[in-house]
Design a protein around this motif. Structure first.
Motif, PDB file in Angstrom:
ATOM      1  N   ILE A  41       0.856  -1.185   0.000  1.00 39.89           N
ATOM      2  CA  ILE A  41       0.000   0.000   0.000  1.00 39.89           C
ATOM      3  C   ILE A  41       0.887   1.228   0.000  1.00 39.89           C
ATOM      4  O   ILE A  41       1.966   1.204   0.578  1.00 39.89           O
ATOM      5  CB  ILE A  41      -0.852   0.003   1.305  1.00 39.89           C
ATOM      6  CG1 ILE A  41      -1.708  -1.255   1.437  1.00 39.89           C
ATOM      7  CG2 ILE A  41      -1.695   1.264   1.430  1.00 39.89           C
ATOM      8  CD1 ILE A  41      -2.888  -1.333   0.523  1.00 39.89           C
ATOM      9  N   VAL A  42       0.427   2.325  -0.623  1.00 39.76           N
ATOM     10  CA  VAL A  42       1.214   3.569  -0.556  1.00 39.76           C
ATOM     11  C   VAL A  42       0.691   4.469   0.566  1.00 39.76           C
ATOM     12  O   VAL A  42      -0.477   4.390   0.955  1.00 39.76           O
ATOM     13  CB  VAL A  42       1.193   4.352  -1.896  1.00 39.76           C
ATOM     14  CG1 VAL A  42       1.872   3.538  -2.991  1.00 39.76           C
ATOM     15  CG2 VAL A  42      -0.210   4.767  -2.282  1.00 39.76           C
ATOM     16  N   MET A  43       1.607   5.301   1.051  1.00 35.26           N
ATOM     17  CA  MET A  43       1.249   6.209   2.139  1.00 35.26           C
ATOM     18  C   MET A  43       1.722   7.622   1.810  1.00 35.26           C
ATOM     19  O   MET A  43       2.780   7.805   1.212  1.00 35.26           O
ATOM     20  CB  MET A  43       1.941   5.751   3.432  1.00 35.26           C
ATOM     21  CG  MET A  43       1.515   6.545   4.642  1.00 35.26           C
ATOM     22  SD  MET A  43       2.405   6.035   6.128  1.00 35.26           S
ATOM     23  CE  MET A  43       3.687   7.266   6.150  1.00 35.26           C
ATOM     24  N   ALA A  44       0.923   8.611   2.206  1.00 38.51           N
ATOM     25  CA  ALA A  44       1.328  10.014   2.057  1.00 38.51           C
ATOM     26  C   ALA A  44       1.716  10.530   3.447  1.00 38.51           C
ATOM     27  O   ALA A  44       2.782  10.202   3.955  1.00 38.51           O
ATOM     28  CB  ALA A  44       0.195  10.807   1.422  1.00 38.51           C
ATOM     29  N   GLY A  45       0.842  11.286   4.121  1.00 41.88           N
ATOM     30  CA  GLY A  45       1.148  11.754   5.475  1.00 41.88           C
ATOM     31  C   GLY A  45       0.915  10.692   6.540  1.00 41.88           C
ATOM     32  O   GLY A  45       1.459  10.766   7.632  1.00 41.88           O
ATOM     33  N   GLY A  46       0.060   9.724   6.240  1.00 42.86           N
ATOM     34  CA  GLY A  46      -0.173   8.593   7.146  1.00 42.86           C
ATOM     35  C   GLY A  46      -1.270   8.815   8.177  1.00 42.86           C
ATOM     36  O   GLY A  46      -1.570   7.919   8.955  1.00 42.86           O
ATOM     37  N   ILE A  47      -1.910   9.986   8.178  1.00 39.24           N
ATOM     38  CA  ILE A  47      -2.926  10.279   9.207  1.00 39.24           C
ATOM     39  C   ILE A  47      -4.072   9.261   9.131  1.00 39.24           C
ATOM     40  O   ILE A  47      -4.470   8.682  10.142  1.00 39.24           O
ATOM     41  CB  ILE A  47      -3.505  11.704   9.041  1.00 39.24           C
ATOM     42  CG1 ILE A  47      -2.415  12.767   9.113  1.00 39.24           C
ATOM     43  CG2 ILE A  47      -4.634  11.971  10.043  1.00 39.24           C
ATOM     44  CD1 ILE A  47      -1.945  13.119  10.490  1.00 39.24           C
ATOM     45  N   ASP A  48      -4.599   9.041   7.955  1.00 37.42           N
ATOM     46  CA  ASP A  48      -5.724   8.121   7.830  1.00 37.42           C
ATOM     47  C   ASP A  48      -5.245   6.674   7.816  1.00 37.42           C
ATOM     48  O   ASP A  48      -5.823   5.801   8.462  1.00 37.42           O
ATOM     49  CB  ASP A  48      -6.514   8.432   6.547  1.00 37.42           C
ATOM     50  CG  ASP A  48      -7.825   7.670   6.514  1.00 37.42           C
ATOM     51  OD1 ASP A  48      -8.521   7.661   7.552  1.00 37.42           O
ATOM     52  OD2 ASP A  48      -8.137   7.061   5.485  1.00 37.42           O
ATOM     53  N   THR A 124      -1.732  15.383   3.619  1.00 36.72           N
ATOM     54  CA  THR A 124      -1.553  15.867   2.242  1.00 36.72           C
ATOM     55  C   THR A 124      -2.906  15.992   1.537  1.00 36.72           C
ATOM     56  O   THR A 124      -3.896  15.368   1.938  1.00 36.72           O
ATOM     57  CB  THR A 124      -0.686  14.883   1.441  1.00 36.72           C
ATOM     58  OG1 THR A 124      -1.421  13.655   1.313  1.00 36.72           O
ATOM     59  CG2 THR A 124       0.653  14.633   2.129  1.00 36.72           C
ATOM     60  N   LEU A 125      -2.889  16.758   0.440  1.00 41.77           N
ATOM     61  CA  LEU A 125      -4.132  16.901  -0.331  1.00 41.77           C
ATOM     62  C   LEU A 125      -4.534  15.556  -0.950  1.00 41.77           C
ATOM     63  O   LEU A 125      -5.713  15.191  -0.936  1.00 41.77           O
ATOM     64  CB  LEU A 125      -3.959  17.966  -1.431  1.00 41.77           C
ATOM     65  CG  LEU A 125      -5.191  18.186  -2.302  1.00 41.77           C
ATOM     66  CD1 LEU A 125      -6.402  18.601  -1.470  1.00 41.77           C
ATOM     67  CD2 LEU A 125      -4.914  19.228  -3.383  1.00 41.77           C
ATOM     68  N   GLY A 126      -3.541  14.805  -1.480  1.00 40.39           N
ATOM     69  CA  GLY A 126      -3.862  13.498  -2.076  1.00 40.39           C
ATOM     70  C   GLY A 126      -4.499  12.572  -1.053  1.00 40.39           C
ATOM     71  O   GLY A 126      -5.538  11.953  -1.309  1.00 40.39           O
TER      72      GLY A 126
END
Ligand SMILES: Cc1cc2nc3c(=O)[nH]c(=O)nc-3n(C[C@H](O)[C@H](O)[C@H](O)COP(=O)(O)OP(=O)(O)OC[C@H]3O[C@@H](n4cnc5c(N)ncnc54)[C@H](O)[C@@H]3O)c2cc1C
Ligand code: SF4
Length: 342
Positions: A41-48, A124-126
């Motif tokens: 899986i990819v992650m951006a900021g990881g908050i969700d 992040t926006l994404g």
């Protein structure tokens, strides 16, 4: 939390290849038969994402961070007046960006009103557009509801006070992204890139998927595909806009209701075109088309804003505990129209 391997993707191909399965697909297997050790899986900021991992709703073998991929964190002014935003731009960066603030104040207000300062510095926006819904049954491992591959919606006759008043069958989530409300009203487009380098470019509005079409996913993201940009169109002179959010508390929270209004005002002061989008109202950002039609071609005043706000609730089907959203949305739509033309 189940252990997982961790790495940073170095380029788009690595990032898209890492998204071996969409998060929606990975979460639809029953908890006791979740294929452990397979998905990456990819992650951006990881908050969700970390919330889902902590609840064991998602058990990937590998997580690849997108933060080192060049270009995904940029904000670029384009020829013709539009702005291209990389998906790794944080909500805090959006809220503070001078060009975005000047051209798209409804969008930066929406980013600024989301979550808390600490979260906005990381989110992040994404990731914001692709975060999964907040329905508490969905978020609790004990409830294997239809969106997770089960065959029952616990909210339909349960605790549904934060749920949808439009398009709420057979699942009543509200789309959780506040940014999406304004981006849809502005006519934003997104670009998705897959592991083979193929690019899809589409209106953000067309990316969202209602439960009547597929109850297990909120959007049309494919496996081995990542979001690579969000484009805001230029704003012609005469464009007016506003975003208003109402939550239970002012400090930080998802909205109970939010409204974005974008108006094209002609030189004679009449409204050429209106775009009115409701957030936290439906499983996808909801166009209040009857309200939009009511404003088109007219000079807007307080009475017209009130009538349009009333029409904006056309087609609503509130559940047992969320009918309070009807007057709440009516007030917010009216105020957002008047704020836009003020
Ligand atoms: C207390 C609190 C209050 C909040 N209030 C609000 C609010 O008012 N409004 C609001 O909108 N949000 C709110 N949020 C949600 C928060 O804004 C989101 O969780 C955050 O924006 C997600 O971004 P992220 O970068 O951390 O995403 P991540 O958690 O890293 O990712 C989210 C999902 O997107 C996928 N993903 C991320 N980037 C890409 C990409 N480029 N391509 C493909 N897939 C990708 C990930 O795989 C994951 O499934 C709140 C959160 C909290 C904790
Ligand atoms: S509203 Fe959707 S996510 Fe929530 S319990 Fe019902 S099916 Fe599940």
């Amino acid at each position: 939390m189940t252990p997982f391997a961790w790495a940073n993707a170095r380029n788009l191909t690595e990032g898209a290849s890492a998204a071996s399965i969409t998060v929606a697909e990975a979460m639809t297997a029953a908890p006791d038969v979740m294929p452990r050790g397979q998905p990456s899986i990819v992650m951006a900021g990881g908050i969700d994402l970390l919330d889902l991992l902590k609840e064991n709703l998602l058990t990937p073998a590998t997580i690849l961070s997108l933060k080192d991929i060049p270009g995904l964190g940029r904000i670029v002014e384009e020829d013709g007046g539009g702005v291209l935003i990389g998906p790794m731009v944080t909500l805090a960066q959006l809220a503070d960006h001078p060009v975005l603030r000047q051209r798209y104040p409804a969008f930066t207000d929406a980013a600024q009103s989301s979550a808390s300062p600490q979260i906005r510095n990381v989110a992040t926006l994404g990731g914001n557009l692709l975060q999964r819904p907040r329905c508490w049954y969905f978020r609790a491992a004990e409830y294997h509801c239809s969106r997770k591959g089960g065959n029952h919606c616990f909210a339909m006759f349960g605790e549904n006070q934060y749920h949808a008043i439009f398009d709420n069958m057979p699942c009543a989530i509200v789309h959780p992204s506040t940014s999406a409300t304004t981006l849809v009203a502005l006519g934003a487009r997104i670009e998705l890139t897959n592991a083979q380098g193929t690019v899809r470019n589409l209106l953000l509005e067309d990316f969202f998927v209602l439960p009547s079409k597929d109850i297990r996913r909120e959007n049309d993201l494919k496996p081995q595909e990542i979001l690579t940009s969000i484009s805001l169109p230029s704003v012609p002179p005469g464009t007016r806009m506003a975003h208003l959010k109402q939550g239970e508390k002012d400090s930080f929270d998802w909205p109970l209701a939010d409204v974005a209004v974008v108006l094209d005002v002609a030189p004679d002061g009449s409204c050429d075109r209106a775009s009115i989008v409701l957030g936290a109202a439906a499983p996808a950002p909801h166009r209040a088309r009857a309200a939009e039609a009511m404003l088109a071609g007219k000079h807007i005043d307080a009475n017209l804003a009130k009538s349009a706000a009333h029409a904006g609730l056309d087609g609503a089907t509130p559940l047992a505990k969320n009918a309070y959203k009807l007057p709440l949305f009516e007030t917010l739509i009216q105020r957002a129209i008047l704020k836009a033309i003020a």
